[in-house]
Design a protein around this motif. Structure first.
Motif: not given
Length: 176
Positions: A3-5, A7-14, A95-100
């Motif tokens: 559900p969050i993979a 998201y922009p990294d700035e938001l994902l981190g938060q 997260i990286q697998r889903l982004r890929a």
């Protein structure tokens, strides 16, 4: 992490850090539900006075709908927080697998809202806001990870009178 993979990294981190404080997420949601008419600036000031984790304050101030979704899905929020604490590397790898996979399927590309970059050495995909002043929260379903994006229809003019009608049909069909 699906559900969050994306998201922009700035938001994902938060969001990831906020998941480690599920009780604060619930408190923030209750606060937001009791104060639905606060203007953005007033909401930011009000949540800053609370004793929640900074990540939760940040999300409550700028992304109240996201806090609502995290509270509504508190089991997921708590599980994600537990996983992040115990298996940080596995969460980030997921997260990286889903982004890929989303990139392979054609859903993760630069657009007006986000910039997507792939580090050549590590293969890690980063997502950042195209406009540093605005962070968009993407809305998507899990199909971005499993189903290739539909092909974009296009038309090559050949000089006949059907061209405009076919192009209009393709644009309308493609938009639908």
């Amino acid at each position: 992490t699906a559900p969050i993979a994306l998201y922009p990294d700035e938001l994902l981190g938060q969001v990831l850090v906020a998941t480690t404080y599920p009780m604060d997420v619930v408190k923030a949601d209750r606060f937001l539900l009791k104060n639905p008419d606060l203007a953005d600036k007033d909401r930011a000031e009000a949540v800053n006075n609370e004793d929640w984790a900074d990540s939760v304050k940040s999300l409550a101030a700028g992304f109240p709908e996201l806090i609502g979704r995290m509270a509504e899905n508190i089991d997921w929020t708590e599980s994600m927080g537990d996983a992040l604490i115990v298996q940080t590397d596995d969460v980030l790898a997921s997260i990286q697998r889903l982004r890929a996979q989303a990139k392979i399927n054609g859903y993760l590309e630069d657009n007006a809202a986000m910039d997507v970059a792939t580090d050549e050495e590590s293969g890690n995909i980063t997502i950042s806001s195209a406009n540093p002043e605005v962070i968009y929260v993407p809305q998507y379903t899990d199909t971005v990870y499993t189903t290739p994006a539909p092909a974009t229809p296009y038309y090559v003019a050949d000089g006949n009178d059907w061209g405009d009608a076919l192009a209009t049909g393709a644009i309308i069909f493609g938009t639908a």
